[in-house]
Design a protein around this motif. Structure first.
Motif, PDB file in Angstrom:
ATOM      1  N   UNK A  56       3.803   5.893  -5.487  1.00  0.00           N
ATOM      2  CA  UNK A  56       3.828   5.980  -6.947  1.00  0.00           C
ATOM      3  C   UNK A  56       2.632   6.747  -7.508  1.00  0.00           C
ATOM      4  N   UNK A  57       1.435   6.437  -6.991  1.00  0.00           N
ATOM      5  CA  UNK A  57       0.220   7.028  -7.560  1.00  0.00           C
ATOM      6  C   UNK A  57      -0.067   8.437  -7.053  1.00  0.00           C
ATOM      7  N   UNK A  58       0.247   8.688  -5.796  1.00  0.00           N
ATOM      8  CA  UNK A  58      -0.153   9.964  -5.194  1.00  0.00           C
ATOM      9  C   UNK A  58       1.009  10.786  -4.648  1.00  0.00           C
ATOM     10  N   UNK A  59       2.207  10.247  -4.733  1.00  0.00           N
ATOM     11  CA  UNK A  59       3.386  10.918  -4.179  1.00  0.00           C
ATOM     12  C   UNK A  59       3.143  11.312  -2.723  1.00  0.00           C
ATOM     13  N   UNK A  60       2.476  10.413  -1.979  1.00  0.00           N
ATOM     14  CA  UNK A  60       2.148  10.661  -0.579  1.00  0.00           C
ATOM     15  C   UNK A  60       3.417  10.703   0.268  1.00  0.00           C
ATOM     16  N   UNK A  61       3.575  11.785   1.022  1.00  0.00           N
ATOM     17  CA  UNK A  61       4.761  11.918   1.870  1.00  0.00           C
ATOM     18  C   UNK A  61       4.764  10.843   2.957  1.00  0.00           C
ATOM     19  N   UNK A  62       3.590  10.596   3.558  1.00  0.00           N
ATOM     20  CA  UNK A  62       3.509   9.592   4.618  1.00  0.00           C
ATOM     21  C   UNK A  62       3.862   8.202   4.091  1.00  0.00           C
ATOM     22  N   UNK A  63       3.333   7.875   2.894  1.00  0.00           N
ATOM     23  CA  UNK A  63       3.631   6.578   2.299  1.00  0.00           C
ATOM     24  C   UNK A  63       5.103   6.477   1.919  1.00  0.00           C
ATOM     25  N   UNK A  64       5.640   7.553   1.382  1.00  0.00           N
ATOM     26  CA  UNK A  64       7.049   7.569   0.981  1.00  0.00           C
ATOM     27  C   UNK A  64       7.953   7.369   2.197  1.00  0.00           C
ATOM     28  N   UNK A  65       7.623   8.038   3.288  1.00  0.00           N
ATOM     29  CA  UNK A  65       8.449   7.933   4.493  1.00  0.00           C
ATOM     30  C   UNK A  65       8.367   6.530   5.107  1.00  0.00           C
ATOM     31  N   UNK A  66       7.152   5.999   5.209  1.00  0.00           N
ATOM     32  CA  UNK A  66       7.012   4.675   5.818  1.00  0.00           C
ATOM     33  C   UNK A  66       7.667   3.604   4.943  1.00  0.00           C
ATOM     34  N   UNK A  67       7.535   3.736   3.623  1.00  0.00           N
ATOM     35  CA  UNK A  67       8.180   2.793   2.718  1.00  0.00           C
ATOM     36  C   UNK A  67       9.698   2.885   2.848  1.00  0.00           C
ATOM     37  N   UNK A  68      10.206   4.091   3.032  1.00  0.00           N
ATOM     38  CA  UNK A  68      11.645   4.263   3.232  1.00  0.00           C
ATOM     39  C   UNK A  68      12.140   3.501   4.446  1.00  0.00           C
ATOM     40  N   UNK A  69      11.377   3.583   5.537  1.00  0.00           N
ATOM     41  CA  UNK A  69      11.757   2.842   6.745  1.00  0.00           C
ATOM     42  C   UNK A  69      11.636   1.339   6.528  1.00  0.00           C
ATOM     43  N   UNK A  70      10.591   0.918   5.812  1.00  0.00           N
ATOM     44  CA  UNK A  70      10.417  -0.510   5.522  1.00  0.00           C
ATOM     45  C   UNK A  70      11.616  -1.043   4.741  1.00  0.00           C
ATOM     46  N   UNK A  71      12.063  -0.284   3.750  1.00  0.00           N
ATOM     47  CA  UNK A  71      13.201  -0.707   2.941  1.00  0.00           C
ATOM     48  C   UNK A  71      14.482  -0.744   3.767  1.00  0.00           C
ATOM     49  N   UNK A  72      14.652   0.214   4.650  1.00  0.00           N
ATOM     50  CA  UNK A  72      15.848   0.221   5.477  1.00  0.00           C
ATOM     51  C   UNK A  72      15.877  -0.948   6.464  1.00  0.00           C
ATOM     52  N   UNK A  73      14.687  -1.321   6.952  1.00  0.00           N
ATOM     53  CA  UNK A  73      14.610  -2.390   7.947  1.00  0.00           C
ATOM     54  C   UNK A  73      14.376  -3.768   7.337  1.00  0.00           C
ATOM     55  N   UNK A  74      13.983  -3.804   6.050  1.00  0.00           N
ATOM     56  CA  UNK A  74      13.600  -5.073   5.457  1.00  0.00           C
ATOM     57  C   UNK A  74      12.290  -5.570   6.040  1.00  0.00           C
ATOM     58  N   UNK A  91       0.832  -1.210   0.000  1.00  0.00           N
ATOM     59  CA  UNK A  91       0.000   0.000   0.000  1.00  0.00           C
ATOM     60  C   UNK A  91       0.867   1.260   0.000  1.00  0.00           C
ATOM     61  N   UNK A  92       1.977   1.210   0.724  1.00  0.00           N
ATOM     62  CA  UNK A  92       2.901   2.349   0.729  1.00  0.00           C
ATOM     63  C   UNK A  92       3.490   2.576  -0.660  1.00  0.00           C
ATOM     64  N   UNK A  93       3.797   1.493  -1.359  1.00  0.00           N
ATOM     65  CA  UNK A  93       4.322   1.606  -2.722  1.00  0.00           C
ATOM     66  C   UNK A  93       3.292   2.300  -3.620  1.00  0.00           C
ATOM     67  N   UNK A  94       2.023   1.869  -3.516  1.00  0.00           N
ATOM     68  CA  UNK A  94       0.962   2.478  -4.319  1.00  0.00           C
ATOM     69  C   UNK A  94       0.783   3.954  -3.967  1.00  0.00           C
ATOM     70  N   UNK A  95       0.798   4.250  -2.682  1.00  0.00           N
ATOM     71  CA  UNK A  95       0.635   5.637  -2.257  1.00  0.00           C
ATOM     72  C   UNK A  95       1.757   6.524  -2.733  1.00  0.00           C
TER      73      UNK A  95
END
Length: 226
Positions: free
Chosen positions: A27-45, A21-25
């Motif tokens: 890519x589709x909406x450039x959501x700052x919240x989604x971008x930030x949470x996805x960034x943490x997910x990628x850093x933590x795996x 869902x963060x990926x969709x948010x």
């Protein structure tokens, strides 16, 4: 909801669905919240294959958007650090911090000063304001045994006991997301977690993890349990 299994049981957590869902948010909406949470997910795996470089890139993009929109996180962090340093300097000169309780109280004073200074540079979203008012000024009670996110500007609450992840260093605070945990560490919790207690010699630096916690992480890189 997917990350914590909100509204359901612990077994209902689905990190992969949350990351998707963060990926969709993003890519589709450039959501700052989604971008930030996805960034943490990628850093933590967490929910995705670990990619620290891409995760850092997304976090930097989110910070740049916040800066352009006038969200003063960096300014708030500077103000929080300055206020904390001032109070900490006073506490360092005291000779009466000789018990664990007093050390914890001292740490709380430093964190409170940081929180007050930071709040002057941060603005609540409409959702955050509603939640904070609903469970704060309006006096609506949380479900028995539950707590709210420890980030002072979040307002989200647990739908079951132990839903949110807690700091793996001290275990005294809980967060609804890695974004909230990371922001709160910068704003106030780093002043009240184990590092300050170690300063007074009342906490071990190599704390044993509890059953549902991840191992403690180095100072400056706080951990949260899953």
């Amino acid at each position: 909801m997917h990350f914590n299994g909100s509204g359901g049981l612990r077994k209902d957590k689905d990190p992969e669905a949350g990351a998707a869902l963060c990926v969709r948010g993003n890519i589709l909406f450039n959501s700052v919240a989604a971008k930030r949470e996805l960034g943490h997910c990628l850093q933590d795996g967490f929910g995705v294959e670990r990619d620290a470089v891409l995760g850092k890139k997304l976090l930097q993009e989110a910070a740049a958007i916040d800066q352009a929109n006038g969200v003063g996180m960096d300014v708030a962090v500077v103000a929080a650090s300055a206020a904390a340093a001032e109070v900490e300097e006073v506490l360092r000169k005291r000779n009466d911090i000789n018990t664990l309780t007093k050390a914890i109280d001292a740490a709380a004073q430093v964190a409170a000063a940081a929180k007050t200074a930071a709040s002057k540079h941060l603005t609540k979203t409409s959702t955050q304001k509603f939640l904070l008012d609903w469970y704060g000024e309006c006096g609506n009670l949380l479900l028995p045994g539950t707590t709210s996110c420890s980030h002072p500007l979040c307002g989200r609450v647990e739908t079951r006991r132990h839903e949110f992840r807690r700091c793996s260093c001290c275990g005294r605070v809980r967060y609804c997301s890695r974004s909230c945990q990371s922001a709160d560490w910068r704003l106030q919790h780093k002043f009240a977690c184990l590092p300050l207690l170690e300063l007074y010699g009342w906490a071990e630096s190599d704390t044993d993890s509890m059953d549902d916690e991840t191992p403690g992480m180095p100072v400056g890189t706080p951990g949260v349990d899953a």
